[in-house]
Write a protein that holds these residues in place. Structure first.
Motif, PDB file in Angstrom:
ATOM      1  N   ALA A 174       0.868  -1.177   0.000  1.00  0.00           N
ATOM      2  CA  ALA A 174       0.000   0.000   0.000  1.00  0.00           C
ATOM      3  C   ALA A 174       0.903   1.224   0.000  1.00  0.00           C
ATOM      4  N   GLN A 175       0.313   2.388   0.006  1.00  0.00           N
ATOM      5  CA  GLN A 175       1.080   3.625   0.078  1.00  0.00           C
ATOM      6  C   GLN A 175       1.395   3.954   1.553  1.00  0.00           C
ATOM      7  N   PRO A 176       2.468   4.693   1.796  1.00  0.00           N
ATOM      8  CA  PRO A 176       2.736   5.123   3.180  1.00  0.00           C
ATOM      9  C   PRO A 176       1.600   6.005   3.693  1.00  0.00           C
ATOM     10  N   GLY A 177       1.354   5.943   4.982  1.00  0.00           N
ATOM     11  CA  GLY A 177       0.268   6.743   5.540  1.00  0.00           C
ATOM     12  C   GLY A 177       0.158   6.599   7.041  1.00  0.00           C
ATOM     13  N   MET A 178      -1.016   6.926   7.556  1.00  0.00           N
ATOM     14  CA  MET A 178      -1.257   6.946   9.005  1.00  0.00           C
ATOM     15  C   MET A 178      -2.065   5.737   9.454  1.00  0.00           C
ATOM     16  N   GLY A 179      -2.239   4.748   8.556  1.00  0.00           N
ATOM     17  CA  GLY A 179      -3.050   3.593   8.883  1.00  0.00           C
ATOM     18  C   GLY A 179      -2.242   2.429   9.433  1.00  0.00           C
ATOM     19  N   TRP A 180      -2.716   1.230   9.148  1.00  0.00           N
ATOM     20  CA  TRP A 180      -2.092   0.010   9.666  1.00  0.00           C
ATOM     21  C   TRP A 180      -0.621  -0.069   9.247  1.00  0.00           C
ATOM     22  N   GLY A 181       0.266  -0.312  10.197  1.00  0.00           N
ATOM     23  CA  GLY A 181       1.671  -0.568   9.904  1.00  0.00           C
ATOM     24  C   GLY A 181       2.358   0.528   9.125  1.00  0.00           C
ATOM     25  N   GLY A 182       1.869   1.786   9.259  1.00  0.00           N
ATOM     26  CA  GLY A 182       2.481   2.893   8.532  1.00  0.00           C
ATOM     27  C   GLY A 182       2.036   2.991   7.090  1.00  0.00           C
ATOM     28  N   THR A 183       0.980   2.244   6.719  1.00  0.00           N
ATOM     29  CA  THR A 183       0.414   2.334   5.372  1.00  0.00           C
ATOM     30  C   THR A 183      -0.768   3.297   5.391  1.00  0.00           C
ATOM     31  N   ASP A 184      -1.380   3.464   4.217  1.00  0.00           N
ATOM     32  CA  ASP A 184      -2.548   4.349   4.133  1.00  0.00           C
ATOM     33  C   ASP A 184      -3.865   3.589   4.242  1.00  0.00           C
ATOM     34  N   ILE A 185      -3.825   2.323   4.617  1.00  0.00           N
ATOM     35  CA  ILE A 185      -5.050   1.538   4.647  1.00  0.00           C
ATOM     36  C   ILE A 185      -5.642   1.483   6.052  1.00  0.00           C
ATOM     37  N   THR A 186      -6.966   1.498   6.092  1.00  0.00           N
ATOM     38  CA  THR A 186      -7.688   1.287   7.345  1.00  0.00           C
ATOM     39  C   THR A 186      -8.457  -0.026   7.320  1.00  0.00           C
ATOM     40  N   ASP A 187      -8.666  -0.575   6.115  1.00  0.00           N
ATOM     41  CA  ASP A 187      -9.295  -1.886   5.965  1.00  0.00           C
ATOM     42  C   ASP A 187      -8.214  -2.871   5.515  1.00  0.00           C
ATOM     43  N   PRO A 188      -7.696  -3.695   6.414  1.00  0.00           N
ATOM     44  CA  PRO A 188      -6.582  -4.573   6.048  1.00  0.00           C
ATOM     45  C   PRO A 188      -6.940  -5.593   4.980  1.00  0.00           C
ATOM     46  N   LEU A 189      -8.231  -5.947   4.879  1.00  0.00           N
ATOM     47  CA  LEU A 189      -8.629  -6.927   3.862  1.00  0.00           C
ATOM     48  C   LEU A 189      -8.408  -6.398   2.455  1.00  0.00           C
ATOM     49  N   ALA A 190      -8.217  -5.065   2.336  1.00  0.00           N
ATOM     50  CA  ALA A 190      -8.016  -4.471   1.022  1.00  0.00           C
ATOM     51  C   ALA A 190      -6.684  -4.881   0.399  1.00  0.00           C
ATOM     52  N   ILE A 191      -5.737  -5.367   1.199  1.00  0.00           N
ATOM     53  CA  ILE A 191      -4.448  -5.757   0.612  1.00  0.00           C
ATOM     54  C   ILE A 191      -4.462  -7.204   0.125  1.00  0.00           C
ATOM     55  N   ILE A 192      -5.568  -7.915   0.342  1.00  0.00           N
ATOM     56  CA  ILE A 192      -5.665  -9.281  -0.187  1.00  0.00           C
ATOM     57  C   ILE A 192      -6.001  -9.201  -1.677  1.00  0.00           C
ATOM     58  N   GLU A 193      -5.106  -9.701  -2.490  1.00  0.00           N
ATOM     59  CA  GLU A 193      -5.296  -9.651  -3.950  1.00  0.00           C
ATOM     60  C   GLU A 193      -6.157 -10.800  -4.442  1.00  0.00           C
ATOM     61  N   SER A 194      -5.932 -11.984  -3.886  1.00  0.00           N
ATOM     62  CA  SER A 194      -6.703 -13.144  -4.338  1.00  0.00           C
ATOM     63  C   SER A 194      -6.621 -14.253  -3.299  1.00  0.00           C
ATOM     64  N   ILE A 195      -7.614 -15.161  -3.364  1.00  0.00           N
ATOM     65  CA  ILE A 195      -7.620 -16.361  -2.525  1.00  0.00           C
ATOM     66  C   ILE A 195      -7.831 -17.556  -3.461  1.00  0.00           C
TER      67      ILE A 195
END
Length: 498
Positions: free
Chosen positions: A297-318
């Motif tokens: 993800a992009q750097p930001g103020m969210g999870w782990g220093g990223t810009d995401i607040t919904d961690p499921l958004a980083i799942i590309e595929s199952i």
């Protein structure tokens, strides 16, 4: 040299010719203030007292107590007869000593003492540092601003964002170009910012293209009004490696979200060594080595220093050929402050569920292993130039002796890191220096204490000002009420032989 002579010099380390009306021109810095009787100069460090130019702050001595936790006698509380402070346990610092400017004369104090049977000399002065700044370490995963972005105070650039370190954002502030290379306002604001930070007080900084952060040495950073709590335990890959064994049997997959290296447990070597079954969950980003992903993800103020607040958004595929209904998925940040527990439904969609106690315990352990989020302020300066003339008539000999480790350099008694290479470039933790160590002159530049301690015979070989060496006993007695005493910081090494 008589005690009366020492006392007079201690009270008035600069002498200027009186003008009409008793005005004295101070030569303690290039500003050359004209000071009226009863007033102080622009720096507030020198004043006109009855026609004599005096240093407004008393000199500072640090004293080792004989017994741990024992009392230190304050000079202001009793008339001193020279016996209350053991000279062998006293260290005269540069705090309040005065400067050598315009640098044609010896340092304010050149102190002779014997320690552990070794004759020593400590050259004590306050340096005026135009070539100085601070390195600020901010313990946070939050993205404060892009690398090389301008850092501002009151709209003026005072430094820039530099390369991040493990779990910390780094700023480089000050330096000669901001102090003297820009507008007058930029120099004044930069000097004020450095002085405030070096005195362990709070400063609000804004970063171009980033955020606001309040920085204070020894305190948690406050980012956009919110105080940080934890410095991450490690990157996502490190967190997987640390806690893999503890997750075994309680989870089927763990994804540790991180701006730098996101970790995926079953792909990671730790998961493979533990014999974990592949989960078939692919995260976004660039795959590095197995189980390690960059740029999820992009750097930001969210999870782990990223810009995401919904961690499921980083799942590309199952992958339906590998994953299965009921698969237990944990996603967590590198500090454990953010975590979600999901179970895959019949369509293999992650569904949030209540986190089992055994898994919650490991997430809490991530937080337990995070150090408190703090700000560190490291003063950095070039102590070369004319300052060395107050030590020796041949300054390059001092530089060589410092580089060879034959001279111990301290700042207010605090140890310094000496950079290799040419010159005398030093760094010191401001929290290990006595409070009130720093001042300024309106050129603008910072004023800070510096001490050079070495063997007496070496000092003579360096061409030191031997005729100005004063025994520590004589100096202590002569300073009288022009001296204050603090206990030695036990965290700092004693600068003399033991």
């Amino acid at each position: 040299m008589s005690d009366d002579h020492i006392s007079a010099e201690a009270r008035s380390r600069k002498f200027g010719a009186a003008e009409d009306g008793g005005i004295i021109r101070c030569d303690a810095c290039p500003v050359l203030c004209r000071i009226r009787p009863g007033r102080s100069g622009a720096c507030s460090r020198y004043a006109n007292q009855d026609g004599m130019l005096v240093r407004t702050d008393p000199a500072l001595a640090l004293a080792q107590v004989v017994d741990a936790g024992g009392p230190v006698v304050a000079f202001a509380e009793a008339e001193w007869d020279g016996k209350l402070l053991d000279p062998a346990r006293a260290f005269i610092t540069g705090v309040g000593s005065g400067t050598t400017y315009p640098d044609y004369k010896p340092a304010p104090f050149i102190v002779g003492a014997t320690h552990a049977g070794v004759d020593t000399v400590t050259v004590v002065t306050e340096g005026m540092f135009s070539y100085c700044g601070v390195k600020v370490k901010i313990d946070t995963d939050r993205h404060l601003g892009p690398e090389a972005a301008a850092v501002r105070v009151k709209g003026e650039q005072v430094g820039h964002v530099t390369t991040a370190e493990y779990g910390s954002q780094m700023l480089s502030l000050g330096g000669v170009r901001h102090l003297t290379g820009g507008s007058k306002k930029e120099g004044v604001v930069t000097c004020e910012t450095l002085l405030t930070l070096c005195e362990a007080e709070a400063v609000e900084l804004t970063i171009d293209g980033g955020h606001s952060v309040i920085v204070q040495a020894g305190q948690a950073p406050i980012v956009d009004g919110v105080a940080e709590r934890r410095m991450r335990v490690g990157c996502g890959s490190a967190a997987v490696g640390i806690f893999a064994q503890q997750w075994l049997g309680h989870v089927d997959e763990v994804i540790v979200v991180d701006d730098h290296i996101t970790g995926v447990l079953t792909e990671h070597q730790a998961g493979k060594v533990l014999g974990m079954r592949a989960a078939g969950i692919r995260v976004r980003g660039r795959r590095s080595t197995p189980g390690r992903y960059f740029q999820v993800a992009q750097p930001g103020m969210g999870w782990g220093g990223t810009d995401i607040t919904d961690p499921l958004a980083i799942i590309e595929s199952i992958d339906p050929k590998i994953a299965w209904p009921g698969l237990r998925l944990l996603m967590t940040s590198t500090t454990g402050e953010d975590a979600i527990w999901c179970v895959l439904d019949d369509e293999l969609n992650p569904q949030p569920a209540e986190m089992p106690p055994a898994v919650r315990q490991v997430v809490e352990r991530i937080g337990e292993n995070c150090e408190p989020s703090l700000c560190s302020v490291i003063f950095m300066a070039g102590a070369g130039g004319s300052l060395r003339a107050g030590v020796t008539a041949n300054p390059v000999l001092l530089t060589r002796a410092v580089a060879a480790g034959e001279v111990r350099v301290t700042m207010g008694g605090a140890p310094v890191y000496l950079w290799p290479g040419g010159g005398i470039t030093i760094m010191a933790d401001v929290l290990r220096m006595p409070r009130g160590s720093f001042g300024h002159v309106p050129t603008p530049a910072l004023v800070a204490p510096i001490e050079f301690t070495l063997k007496r015979d070496l000092y003579a070989r360096l061409g030191g000002h031997m005729g100005d060496v004063v025994p520590v006993e004589t100096l202590l007695r002569g300073l009288g009420d022009g001296l204050r005493v603090q206990g030695w910081d036990a965290a700092n090494p004693w600068p003399f032989p033991r």
